[in-house]
Design a protein around this motif. Structure first.
Motif, PDB file in Angstrom:
ATOM      1  N   PHE A  87      -9.359   1.605  -1.356  1.00 34.52           N
ATOM      2  CA  PHE A  87      -9.443   2.420  -0.146  1.00 34.52           C
ATOM      3  C   PHE A  87     -10.322   3.645  -0.375  1.00 34.52           C
ATOM      4  O   PHE A  87     -10.544   4.084  -1.509  1.00 34.52           O
ATOM      5  N   TRP A 147      -0.889  -7.586  -4.268  1.00 35.07           N
ATOM      6  CA  TRP A 147      -0.796  -8.653  -3.270  1.00 35.07           C
ATOM      7  C   TRP A 147       0.043  -9.782  -3.807  1.00 35.07           C
ATOM      8  O   TRP A 147       0.074 -10.040  -5.021  1.00 35.07           O
ATOM      9  N   LEU A 184      -4.485   6.440   1.184  1.00 34.59           N
ATOM     10  CA  LEU A 184      -3.857   5.148   0.958  1.00 34.59           C
ATOM     11  C   LEU A 184      -4.284   4.571  -0.391  1.00 34.59           C
ATOM     12  O   LEU A 184      -5.436   4.728  -0.807  1.00 34.59           O
ATOM     13  N   TRP A 228       1.334  -3.979   9.839  1.00 30.42           N
ATOM     14  CA  TRP A 228       1.933  -3.134   8.824  1.00 30.42           C
ATOM     15  C   TRP A 228       3.412  -2.902   9.126  1.00 30.42           C
ATOM     16  O   TRP A 228       3.810  -2.839  10.294  1.00 30.42           O
ATOM     17  N   GLY A 229       4.186  -2.743   8.064  1.00 27.13           N
ATOM     18  CA  GLY A 229       5.554  -2.308   8.239  1.00 27.13           C
ATOM     19  C   GLY A 229       5.594  -0.831   8.617  1.00 27.13           C
ATOM     20  O   GLY A 229       4.556  -0.157   8.624  1.00 27.13           O
ATOM     21  N   PHE A 289      -8.393  -4.678  -3.801  1.00 24.24           N
ATOM     22  CA  PHE A 289      -8.956  -3.849  -2.746  1.00 24.24           C
ATOM     23  C   PHE A 289      -8.983  -2.397  -3.194  1.00 24.24           C
ATOM     24  O   PHE A 289      -8.204  -1.976  -4.052  1.00 24.24           O
ATOM     25  N   VAL A 344       0.872  -1.174   0.000  1.00 22.16           N
ATOM     26  CA  VAL A 344       0.000   0.000   0.000  1.00 22.16           C
ATOM     27  C   VAL A 344       0.908   1.223   0.000  1.00 22.16           C
ATOM     28  O   VAL A 344       1.908   1.249   0.717  1.00 22.16           O
ATOM     29  N   ASP A 358      -1.614  -9.705   4.873  1.00 24.53           N
ATOM     30  CA  ASP A 358      -2.922  -9.737   4.217  1.00 24.53           C
ATOM     31  C   ASP A 358      -3.740 -10.915   4.739  1.00 24.53           C
ATOM     32  O   ASP A 358      -3.327 -12.065   4.615  1.00 24.53           O
ATOM     33  N   LEU A 359      -4.890 -10.608   5.325  1.00 24.62           N
ATOM     34  CA  LEU A 359      -5.782 -11.640   5.840  1.00 24.62           C
ATOM     35  C   LEU A 359      -6.851 -12.024   4.827  1.00 24.62           C
ATOM     36  O   LEU A 359      -7.791 -12.730   5.165  1.00 24.62           O
ATOM     37  N   LYS A 360      -6.722 -11.574   3.611  1.00 22.14           N
ATOM     38  CA  LYS A 360      -7.663 -11.782   2.505  1.00 22.14           C
ATOM     39  C   LYS A 360      -8.884 -10.868   2.600  1.00 22.14           C
ATOM     40  O   LYS A 360      -9.607 -10.728   1.622  1.00 22.14           O
ATOM     41  N   ASP A 361      -9.133 -10.306   3.783  1.00 25.02           N
ATOM     42  CA  ASP A 361     -10.230  -9.345   3.861  1.00 25.02           C
ATOM     43  C   ASP A 361      -9.807  -8.057   4.562  1.00 25.02           C
ATOM     44  O   ASP A 361     -10.589  -7.126   4.684  1.00 25.02           O
ATOM     45  N   SER A 362      -8.585  -8.009   5.014  1.00 21.62           N
ATOM     46  CA  SER A 362      -8.061  -6.825   5.717  1.00 21.62           C
ATOM     47  C   SER A 362      -6.560  -7.003   5.906  1.00 21.62           C
ATOM     48  O   SER A 362      -5.990  -8.027   5.533  1.00 21.62           O
ATOM     49  N   PHE A 363      -5.952  -5.984   6.498  1.00 23.43           N
ATOM     50  CA  PHE A 363      -4.492  -5.986   6.689  1.00 23.43           C
ATOM     51  C   PHE A 363      -4.220  -5.726   8.166  1.00 23.43           C
ATOM     52  O   PHE A 363      -4.499  -4.627   8.661  1.00 23.43           O
ATOM     53  N   ASP A 364      -3.694  -6.742   8.863  1.00 22.63           N
ATOM     54  CA  ASP A 364      -3.651  -6.620  10.318  1.00 22.63           C
ATOM     55  C   ASP A 364      -2.331  -6.119  10.889  1.00 22.63           C
ATOM     56  O   ASP A 364      -2.308  -5.525  11.968  1.00 22.63           O
ATOM     57  N   TYR A 368       4.150   0.964   2.103  1.00 21.94           N
ATOM     58  CA  TYR A 368       3.951   0.070   3.236  1.00 21.94           C
ATOM     59  C   TYR A 368       3.734  -1.363   2.746  1.00 21.94           C
ATOM     60  O   TYR A 368       3.038  -1.590   1.757  1.00 21.94           O
ATOM     61  N   ASN A 403      -1.328 -10.422  -7.634  1.00 25.09           N
ATOM     62  CA  ASN A 403      -2.401  -9.671  -8.260  1.00 25.09           C
ATOM     63  C   ASN A 403      -2.094  -8.193  -8.058  1.00 25.09           C
ATOM     64  O   ASN A 403      -1.893  -7.767  -6.911  1.00 25.09           O
ATOM     65  N   LEU A 462      -5.293  -1.448  12.013  1.00 22.06           N
ATOM     66  CA  LEU A 462      -6.593  -2.061  11.755  1.00 22.06           C
ATOM     67  C   LEU A 462      -7.510  -1.865  12.956  1.00 22.06           C
ATOM     68  O   LEU A 462      -7.174  -2.258  14.068  1.00 22.06           O
ATOM     69  N   TRP A 469      -4.008   0.900  -2.547  1.00 21.70           N
ATOM     70  CA  TRP A 469      -3.606  -0.502  -2.626  1.00 21.70           C
ATOM     71  C   TRP A 469      -2.884  -0.754  -3.930  1.00 21.70           C
ATOM     72  O   TRP A 469      -3.380  -0.389  -5.007  1.00 21.70           O
ATOM     73  N   SER A 512     -13.048  -2.918   5.837  1.00 21.29           N
ATOM     74  CA  SER A 512     -12.188  -2.735   7.003  1.00 21.29           C
ATOM     75  C   SER A 512     -11.928  -1.247   7.209  1.00 21.29           C
ATOM     76  O   SER A 512     -12.078  -0.449   6.275  1.00 21.29           O
ATOM     77  N   TYR A 572      -9.225   1.661   9.131  1.00 19.66           N
ATOM     78  CA  TYR A 572      -7.881   1.866   9.643  1.00 19.66           C
ATOM     79  C   TYR A 572      -7.749   3.251  10.258  1.00 19.66           C
ATOM     80  O   TYR A 572      -8.285   4.229   9.723  1.00 19.66           O
TER      81      TYR A 572
END
Lengths: 117, 110
Positions: free
Chosen positions: B101, A50, A45, A107-108, B99, A37, A99-105, A95, A59, B48, A47, B36, B38
């Motif tokens: 944003f 992935w 932000l 981050w760097g 995705f 991202v 990737d949780l496939k539905d969100s990003f938990d 960044y 992708n 998150l 995207w 989601s 942020y």
């Protein structure tokens, strides 16, 4: 604890390439994908794409197709993002995120890439 | 793919509740319950706060809640605190492993 540690800031000239690394620790690297991202100065932000750390499937966002390549090195639990033919509007903080496939938990810390002649 | 639409800014006083909207299309927000949210403080990486529309990760205060109706998702923060002042971004799955944003909302705690 889960950590994503990115490489340091870069300054590049227009037309050059940049490769940013993202070293993961604290979890099984191949169990999750990594998304990239970016955030231009003062902007929101975006995207970028992935990569599956399990099998290397990727992708990419349509606008970056042909200029971006994401790879992983499972031996070092590191993900890489290479962006080619850099332009001034590629100046941004980049960044990586788990990737949780539905969100990003997780981050760097972000890597500032400055494109300037 | 166009960015999701969020208000540029919202504000509230300590103790109050605020809601941030996030409007997409039938191709993203409306098609999937995979929005989601942020929180981003200046100079920091995003954090998150809400996933799958309304679920909170471990450690996130229950003052944060999410919902969705049609093509619009919402983040509500109740009992506003000074530390909630930050930028907030929504994000939706948009199909085919992509995705999108939102443009971000700056929250000011008065």
């Amino acid at each position: 604890q889960v950590q994503l540690v990115q490489s340091g800031a870069e300054v590049k000239k227009p037309g050059a390439s940049v490769k940013v690394s993202c070293k993961a620790s604290g979890y099984t690297f191949t169990s999750y994908g990594i998304s990239w991202v970016r955030q231009a100065p003062g902007q929101g932000l975006e995207w970028m794409g992935w990569i599956s750390a399990y099998n290397g499937n990727t992708n990419y966002a349509q606008k970056l197709q042909g200029r971006v390549t994401m790879t992983t090195d499972t031996s070092t639990s590191t993900a890489y993002m290479e962006l080619r033919s850099l332009r001034s509007d590629d100046t941004a903080v980049y960044y990586c995120a788990r990737d949780l496939k539905d969100s990003f938990d997780y981050w760097g810390q972000g890597t500032l890439v400055t494109v300037s002649s | 793919q166009s960015a999701l639409t969020q208000p540029a800014s919202v504000s509230g006083s300590p103790g109050q509740s605020i809601t941030i909207s996030c409007t997409g299309t039938s191709s993203d927000v409306g098609s999937y319950n995979l929005v989601s949210w942020y929180q981003q403080h200046p100079g920091k990486a995003p954090k998150l706060m809400i996933y799958e529309g309304s679920k909170r990760p471990s450690g996130v205060s229950n003052r944060f809640s999410g919902s969705k109706s049609g093509n619009t998702a919402s983040l509500t923060i109740s009992g506003l605190q000074a530390e909630d002042e930050a930028d907030y971004y929504c994000c939706s799955y948009a199909g085919s492993s992509t995705f999108v944003f939102g443009g971000g909302t700056q929250l000011t705690v008065l």
